[in-house]
Design a protein around this motif. Structure first.
Motif, PDB file in Angstrom:
ATOM      1  N   LEU A 180      82.108  57.552  34.841  1.00  0.00           N
ATOM      2  CA  LEU A 180      82.389  58.640  35.522  1.00  0.00           C
ATOM      3  C   LEU A 180      81.997  58.602  36.945  1.00  0.00           C
ATOM      4  CD1 LEU A 180      82.724  61.335  36.529  1.00  0.00           C
ATOM      5  CD2 LEU A 180      80.545  61.543  35.139  1.00  0.00           C
ATOM      6  N   LEU A 181      80.660  57.298  36.790  1.00  0.00           N
ATOM      7  CA  LEU A 181      80.298  56.758  38.409  1.00  0.00           C
ATOM      8  C   LEU A 181      81.871  56.085  38.887  1.00  0.00           C
ATOM      9  CD1 LEU A 181      78.128  55.638  40.230  1.00  0.00           C
ATOM     10  CD2 LEU A 181      77.935  54.100  38.614  1.00  0.00           C
ATOM     11  N   LEU A 182      82.198  54.960  38.060  1.00  0.00           N
ATOM     12  CA  LEU A 182      83.420  54.287  38.820  1.00  0.00           C
ATOM     13  C   LEU A 182      84.957  55.358  39.789  1.00  0.00           C
ATOM     14  CD1 LEU A 182      83.563  51.575  36.521  1.00  0.00           C
ATOM     15  CD2 LEU A 182      82.945  51.265  38.718  1.00  0.00           C
ATOM     16  N   SER A 183      84.545  55.999  38.917  1.00  0.00           N
ATOM     17  CA  SER A 183      86.026  57.314  39.247  1.00  0.00           C
ATOM     18  C   SER A 183      85.262  57.848  40.598  1.00  0.00           C
ATOM     19  CB  SER A 183      86.215  58.653  37.922  1.00  0.00           C
ATOM     20  OG  SER A 183      86.511  59.190  38.736  1.00  0.00           O
ATOM     21  N   TYR A 215      68.475  37.961  44.024  1.00  0.00           N
ATOM     22  CA  TYR A 215      67.727  38.046  43.677  1.00  0.00           C
ATOM     23  C   TYR A 215      68.236  39.092  42.001  1.00  0.00           C
ATOM     24  CZ  TYR A 215      64.952  36.006  47.210  1.00  0.00           C
ATOM     25  OH  TYR A 215      64.829  35.195  48.375  1.00  0.00           O
ATOM     26  N   LEU A 216      68.998  39.766  42.474  1.00  0.00           N
ATOM     27  CA  LEU A 216      69.362  41.284  41.490  1.00  0.00           C
ATOM     28  C   LEU A 216      70.423  41.393  40.656  1.00  0.00           C
ATOM     29  CD1 LEU A 216      66.872  43.945  43.555  1.00  0.00           C
ATOM     30  CD2 LEU A 216      66.204  42.478  41.612  1.00  0.00           C
ATOM     31  N   LYS A 217      71.251  40.250  41.360  1.00  0.00           N
ATOM     32  CA  LYS A 217      72.960  40.768  40.618  1.00  0.00           C
ATOM     33  C   LYS A 217      72.603  40.635  39.125  1.00  0.00           C
ATOM     34  CE  LYS A 217      77.562  38.976  41.937  1.00  0.00           C
ATOM     35  NZ  LYS A 217      78.584  38.195  43.220  1.00  0.00           N
ATOM     36  N   GLY A 218      72.787  41.223  38.683  1.00  0.00           N
ATOM     37  CA  GLY A 218      73.340  41.175  36.731  1.00  0.00           C
ATOM     38  C   GLY A 218      72.600  41.349  36.528  1.00  0.00           C
ATOM     39  N   TYR A 219      71.094  41.211  36.898  1.00  0.00           N
ATOM     40  CA  TYR A 219      69.896  41.228  35.970  1.00  0.00           C
ATOM     41  C   TYR A 219      69.712  42.884  35.002  1.00  0.00           C
ATOM     42  CZ  TYR A 219      69.548  36.699  36.873  1.00  0.00           C
ATOM     43  OH  TYR A 219      69.976  34.533  37.714  1.00  0.00           O
ATOM     44  N   PHE A 220      70.447  43.371  36.113  1.00  0.00           N
ATOM     45  CA  PHE A 220      69.668  45.051  35.946  1.00  0.00           C
ATOM     46  C   PHE A 220      70.729  46.218  35.347  1.00  0.00           C
ATOM     47  CE2 PHE A 220      66.142  43.261  38.122  1.00  0.00           C
ATOM     48  CZ  PHE A 220      64.977  42.844  37.007  1.00  0.00           C
ATOM     49  N   THR A 236      78.781  44.920  44.212  1.00  0.00           N
ATOM     50  CA  THR A 236      78.282  44.956  43.239  1.00  0.00           C
ATOM     51  C   THR A 236      78.446  43.426  42.000  1.00  0.00           C
ATOM     52  OG1 THR A 236      78.577  47.208  41.964  1.00  0.00           O
ATOM     53  CG2 THR A 236      76.791  46.739  43.487  1.00  0.00           C
ATOM     54  N   HIS A 237      78.337  43.340  40.981  1.00  0.00           N
ATOM     55  CA  HIS A 237      77.723  42.269  39.605  1.00  0.00           C
ATOM     56  C   HIS A 237      78.831  44.004  38.983  1.00  0.00           C
ATOM     57  CE1 HIS A 237      78.223  40.422  35.915  1.00  0.00           C
ATOM     58  NE2 HIS A 237      77.856  39.165  36.662  1.00  0.00           N
ATOM     59  N   HIS A 238      79.579  42.658  37.691  1.00  0.00           N
ATOM     60  CA  HIS A 238      80.922  43.913  37.570  1.00  0.00           C
ATOM     61  C   HIS A 238      79.805  44.695  36.600  1.00  0.00           C
ATOM     62  CE1 HIS A 238      80.899  41.857  33.821  1.00  0.00           C
ATOM     63  NE2 HIS A 238      80.674  40.851  34.006  1.00  0.00           N
TER      64      HIS A 238
END
Length: 282
Positions: A5-8, A194-199, A216-218
């Motif tokens: 839903l978010l991606l849409s 620092y945060l990409k892909g970690y949360f 953002t990371h996938h």
């Protein structure tokens, strides 16, 4: 909100953004990336982008974020400028309360603006004390946006690994207290470093002062985009950040605290205890 839903919503938002930039590009700050430096946080062009929460057409839901730097805000005028939401600075580190938080917190609700509270994180400060300060200051009610952790600064004494460990500790403690997952605010560059892909389980609010949406990371998802820190909104007598939400007004409402999770620190039961009564474990 589920990830599909978010991606849409993001795709629709990107389309809306392409249509709108011809009208708002003049308010952009020319490709700067970052998050509310100096802890100022500010907004953008006012009348060029109008929020239409009830329209069936694709609309842009916009908001502001404020702190002591904006001083006394006339929230009646802000509401009339079709601002749908506001993030309000509550606390910083383990000692500082924003002197305008209480006023802003009450006035936004009184004027029908969806409100959210944020904590400015200091990596060198014990995370437990930062959690204590925020939770003792902010009382969430139904209809409020989730808490926000504002990540902008680093400290030489704290490694990236320790930073992420402490950030997760803050997020989990605040989730346990309020019963809702916080949102992570940061700048595009800080996110990459620092945060990409970690949360992946948390939504992001990203500052990117450009006509290009946050990257953002996938595994990650952004819900809010801080488009500029040099905006102008009626009722605010200084520069203020402007933010776009990646969806429509109904989806913004779905993101807010539901009625059964609304929690005051004076209640006897925690929100998780309330949730267990409503949805008992097998």
């Amino acid at each position: 909100m589920t990830l599909p839903l978010l991606l849409s919503a993001c795709r629709r938002f990107a389309l809306a953004g392409m249509l709108l930039y011809s009208g708002v590009a003049a308010a952009a700050t020319g490709g700067t990336e970052g998050g509310g430096g100096n802890n100022t946080k500010a907004a953008s062009s006012s009348n060029d982008t109008k929020t239409n929460a009830t329209s069936d057409a694709v609309s842009v839901v916009r908001g502001v974020d404020v702190s002591r730097w904006q001083k006394e805000v006339d929230w009646a005028q802000v509401s009339e400028a079709q601002v749908s939401f506001a993030f309000i600075k509550a606390t910083e580190g383990d000692y500082r309360l924003d002197p305008f938080f209480a006023r802003n917190w009450e006035e936004t609700r009184r004027h029908g603006i969806k409100r959210g509270a944020y904590h400015f994180y200091k990596p060198e400060t014990p995370v437990e004390e930062q959690v204590k300060l925020f939770t003792s200051t902010v009382t969430l009610e139904s209809g409020d946006l989730p808490p926000v952790l504002d990540l902008e600064v680093t400290d030489r004494s704290v490694s990236p690994e320790q930073l992420r460990k402490d950030v997760r500790a803050w997020l989990e403690a605040v989730t346990a207290y309020y019963g809702v997952r916080p949102i992570i605010y940061t700048g595009q560059n800080y996110y990459r470093r620092y945060l990409k892909g970690y949360f992946p389980e948390y939504h992001f609010w990203i500052a990117r002062y450009s006509d290009v949406a946050p990257d953002t990371h996938h595994t990650d998802s952004w819900m809010f985009w801080q488009f500029t820190d040099r905006g102008s909104i009626a009722g605010i007598n200084s520069a203020v950040d402007i933010n776009f939400f990646a969806g429509d007004f109904a989806q913004l409402s779905q993101l807010c605290v539901p009625e059964f999770v609304a929690y005051s620190r004076y209640d006897k039961e925690s929100p998780l205890s309330q949730l267990k009564h409503l949805q008992p474990l097998p």
